[in-house]
Motif scaffolding. Structure first.
Motif, short mmCIF file in Angstrom:
data_model
loop_
_atom_site.label_atom_id
_atom_site.label_comp_id
_atom_site.label_asym_id
_atom_site.label_seq_id
_atom_site.Cartn_x
_atom_site.Cartn_y
_atom_site.Cartn_z
N VAL A 184 -0.45 -87.54 -11.04
CA VAL A 184 0.98 -87.81 -11.13
C VAL A 184 1.47 -87.73 -12.57
N ASP A 185 2.54 -86.97 -12.75
CA ASP A 185 3.22 -86.88 -14.04
C ASP A 185 4.25 -88.01 -14.12
N THR A 186 4.02 -88.94 -15.04
CA THR A 186 4.98 -90.04 -15.22
C THR A 186 5.61 -89.96 -16.62
N ILE A 187 5.70 -88.73 -17.13
CA ILE A 187 6.17 -88.59 -18.52
C ILE A 187 7.56 -89.20 -18.70
N SER A 188 8.41 -89.10 -17.68
CA SER A 188 9.74 -89.71 -17.85
C SER A 188 9.95 -90.95 -16.97
N SER A 189 8.86 -91.50 -16.46
CA SER A 189 9.02 -92.74 -15.67
C SER A 189 8.21 -93.91 -16.21
N GLN A 235 12.18 -78.31 -12.68
CA GLN A 235 11.62 -77.53 -13.78
C GLN A 235 10.24 -78.02 -14.21
N PHE A 236 10.03 -79.34 -14.27
CA PHE A 236 8.76 -79.82 -14.78
C PHE A 236 7.62 -79.59 -13.80
N ALA A 237 7.90 -79.73 -12.52
CA ALA A 237 6.89 -79.40 -11.51
C ALA A 237 6.54 -77.91 -11.61
N ALA A 271 1.95 -84.33 -8.36
CA ALA A 271 3.36 -84.64 -8.14
C ALA A 271 3.99 -85.14 -9.43
N VAL A 272 5.25 -84.83 -9.61
CA VAL A 272 6.00 -85.38 -10.73
C VAL A 272 6.74 -86.62 -10.21
N HIS A 273 6.45 -87.78 -10.80
CA HIS A 273 7.06 -89.02 -10.30
C HIS A 273 8.57 -88.98 -10.49
N ASN A 274 8.99 -88.79 -11.73
CA ASN A 274 10.43 -88.70 -11.99
C ASN A 274 10.71 -87.30 -12.52
N GLU A 275 11.38 -86.49 -11.72
CA GLU A 275 11.66 -85.10 -12.13
C GLU A 275 12.85 -85.14 -13.09
N THR A 276 12.55 -84.97 -14.36
CA THR A 276 13.54 -85.13 -15.42
C THR A 276 14.62 -84.06 -15.41
N SER A 277 14.33 -82.92 -14.79
CA SER A 277 15.35 -81.86 -14.75
C SER A 277 16.42 -82.14 -13.71
N SER A 318 4.76 -90.06 -25.05
CA SER A 318 5.28 -91.14 -25.90
C SER A 318 6.79 -91.15 -26.04
N GLN A 319 7.46 -90.00 -25.85
CA GLN A 319 8.84 -89.86 -26.33
C GLN A 319 9.92 -90.19 -25.31
N LYS A 320 9.51 -90.83 -24.19
CA LYS A 320 10.53 -91.15 -23.20
C LYS A 320 10.61 -92.67 -23.06
N GLY A 321 10.02 -93.25 -22.02
CA GLY A 321 10.15 -94.69 -21.82
C GLY A 321 9.53 -95.54 -22.92
N ALA A 348 -0.88 -85.20 -28.77
CA ALA A 348 -0.39 -83.98 -28.11
C ALA A 348 0.90 -84.32 -27.39
N SER A 349 1.66 -83.31 -27.04
CA SER A 349 2.83 -83.54 -26.20
C SER A 349 2.36 -83.72 -24.76
N GLY A 350 3.27 -84.04 -23.88
CA GLY A 350 2.93 -84.29 -22.49
C GLY A 350 2.22 -83.11 -21.84
N THR A 351 2.60 -81.92 -22.24
CA THR A 351 1.99 -80.71 -21.67
C THR A 351 0.48 -80.70 -21.88
N GLY A 352 0.04 -81.21 -23.03
CA GLY A 352 -1.40 -81.30 -23.30
C GLY A 352 -2.08 -82.23 -22.30
N ALA A 353 -1.42 -83.33 -21.98
CA ALA A 353 -2.01 -84.29 -21.05
C ALA A 353 -2.05 -83.73 -19.62
N TRP A 354 -1.10 -82.85 -19.28
CA TRP A 354 -1.18 -82.13 -17.99
C TRP A 354 -2.48 -81.33 -17.94
N GLU A 355 -2.69 -80.56 -19.03
CA GLU A 355 -3.86 -79.70 -19.09
C GLU A 355 -5.14 -80.53 -19.05
C1 LIG Z 1 9.43 -84.30 -20.92
C2 LIG Z 1 8.62 -84.03 -19.72
C3 LIG Z 1 7.51 -83.16 -19.74
C4 LIG Z 1 7.15 -82.34 -20.94
O1 LIG Z 1 6.49 -83.05 -21.88
P1 LIG Z 1 6.27 -82.43 -23.34
O2 LIG Z 1 6.03 -83.66 -24.15
O3 LIG Z 1 7.54 -81.71 -23.68
O4 LIG Z 1 5.10 -81.53 -23.28
C5 LIG Z 1 6.79 -83.02 -18.59
N1 LIG Z 1 7.10 -83.67 -17.46
C6 LIG Z 1 8.16 -84.49 -17.39
C7 LIG Z 1 8.47 -85.18 -16.11
C8 LIG Z 1 8.95 -84.69 -18.51
O5 LIG Z 1 10.03 -85.50 -18.44
#
Ligand SMILES: *Cc1c(COP(=O)(O)O)cnc(C)c1O
Length: 389
Positions: free
Chosen positions: A175-180, A91-93, A140-146, A200-203, A64-71
């Motif tokens: 904690v959202d670490t999708i971009s950290s 934006q991500f928060a 909390a979003v660790h690294n706010e990618t926006s 998977s698609q960041k670090g 799944a994308s990161g959004t799935g892991a949030w859910e």
């Molecule tokens: C990219 C990103 C997301 C979104 O993840 P998706 O894979 O697009 O669902 C969420 N949070 C952060 C901090 C991101 O950088």
């Protein structure tokens, strides 16, 4: 579009450019996901991931994308109607809060200015006011990618512990670490995080398609009494199957080949060296931004992101127009402004498969495309205000 010679420069915050080693690792026949070779690989990958999250506790992988892991984090550990506290770092928060709201949570988004991280003193004050422990999770979003702002998760944990008296406030910390993850120092166990969400698609330098939950003992316990009806995201089914190296449904086999390679690469370089490389490239980028006479969006130097930098465009210059020129002239993609800062900022990535020359190329290109907008374009770069296009 006509053929463009050489490589496209993918300098958006994510997905990141996938290294050849990872592409080659995935370019193999899909194997039997119920067979012994697969089980061996799963176990290796799950154990390697623990090192990246710096945890001894379970990590699960979703196709799944990161959004799935949030859910997944929300529906496993909490119940419908629970109060959750979120912080508008960008934006991500904001999107995570929307997911929570749609799932039926009482999800409060504490307003923010999109230029700063989560304030630990604000977390402490909110939780101290919650003597009845109605708040079930702090997210909390660790690294706010926006915005290119990194929040201090360790300090947030300490604030939560202080707020609840002797035993601490019982809310879970998510904690959202999708971009950290694998980009900036992060410690699931030491910092007392209950659910870490990653992708998977960041670090990790992989294509999009995998996401993760690292789960504390406390969160697993909470999951036993969750009032949500759920199926696909269930931690218990996943953990039971993972025990033997399998999944409750068909896993993303080829992405797992890539993940195994990515973990190998991160370990060869050493996580601390990876972080130091990102710190160095981020610092160089900020020096360039300041030499151009531009401003970094992040207000507080202690919160500068080593993962990416968001740069404020001068008045009268539209960031998306600028990014279009960059793409046309140099075949480089920069990140756009998201949500309420659309058109006002562009974003450059430092993390993942990056090095000095890649960053130098990126900075050269930005500088080159900016220079005609100078009042005195003979002076490149430097003195002279920007003029509108
Ligand atoms: C990219 C990103 C997301 C979104 O993840 P998706 O894979 O697009 O669902 C969420 N949070 C952060 C901090 C991101 O950088």
């Amino acid at each position: 579009m006509s053929y463009k010679s050489g490589r496209h420069f993918l300098q958006i915050p994510g997905p990141t450019n996938v290294p050849g080693r990872i592409l080659r690792a995935m370019d193999r026949p899909t194997m039997d996901h119920r067979g012994p070779a697969f089980a061996e690989m799963t176990k290796e990958v799950l154990s390697g991931l623990k090192g990246i999250f710096r945890t001894e506790q379970p990590v699960v992988i979703y196709p799944a994308s990161g959004t799935g892991a949030w859910e997944a984090a929300l529906v496993n550990a909490l119940s419908p109607g629970d109060r959750v506290l979120m912080f508008e770092t960008g934006q991500f928060a904001t999107l995570w809060q929307r997911v929570a709201e749609r799932l039926g949570f009482d999800a409060e988004l504490v307003p923010g200015d999109w230029r700063s991280g989560v304030k630990p003193e604000e977390v402490e004050a909110r939780l101290a006011d919650d003597g009845g422990h109605a708040i079930k999770a702090v997210c909390a979003v660790h690294n706010e990618t926006s915005t290119g702002v990194t929040s201090n998760i360790k300090a947030i944990r300490k604030a939560m512990d202080r707020a609840g008296g002797k035993t601490g406030h019982p809310a879970l910390l998510m904690v959202d670490t999708i971009s950290s993850l694998a980009s900036i120092d992060y410690r699931h166990d030491d910092w007392g995080v209950d659910v870490t969400v990653a992708g998977s698609q960041k670090g990790l330098m992989l294509p999009p398609g995998l996401s993760f939950n690292a789960i504390s003992e406390k969160a697993l316990k909470a999951a036993e009494t969750s009032g949500f009806r759920q199926s696909y995201w269930r931690w218990d089914d996943m953990l039971e199957a993972n025990e033997n190296g399998f999944f409750p449904y068909t896993p993303a086999t080829n992405l797992l080949y890539g993940l195994k390679e990515s973990l190998g690469m991160l370990n060869e370089e050493g996580l601390d060296n990876v972080f130091a490389r990102h710190d160095r490239l981020a610092e160089a980028t900020r020096l360039a931004v300041s030499a151009w006479g531009l401003e970094v969006l992040c207000r507080n130097p202690a919160e500068y992101s080593s993962s990416l930098t968001a740069v404020l465009m001068p008045d009268g210059l539209d960031a998306d127009e600028f990014r279009k020129l960059v793409l046309e002239r140099f075949d480089m993609s920069l990140g756009n402004g998201l949500g309420k800062i659309a058109g006002k900022v562009f974003r450059m990535r430092h993390r993942a498969a990056s090095n000095e020359l890649l960053m130098a190329g990126t900075l050269f290109c930005v500088e080159k495309v900016l220079s005609p907008f100078r009042a005195n374009s003979a002076q490149v770069p430097g003195a002279g205000p920007f003029v509108s296009a």
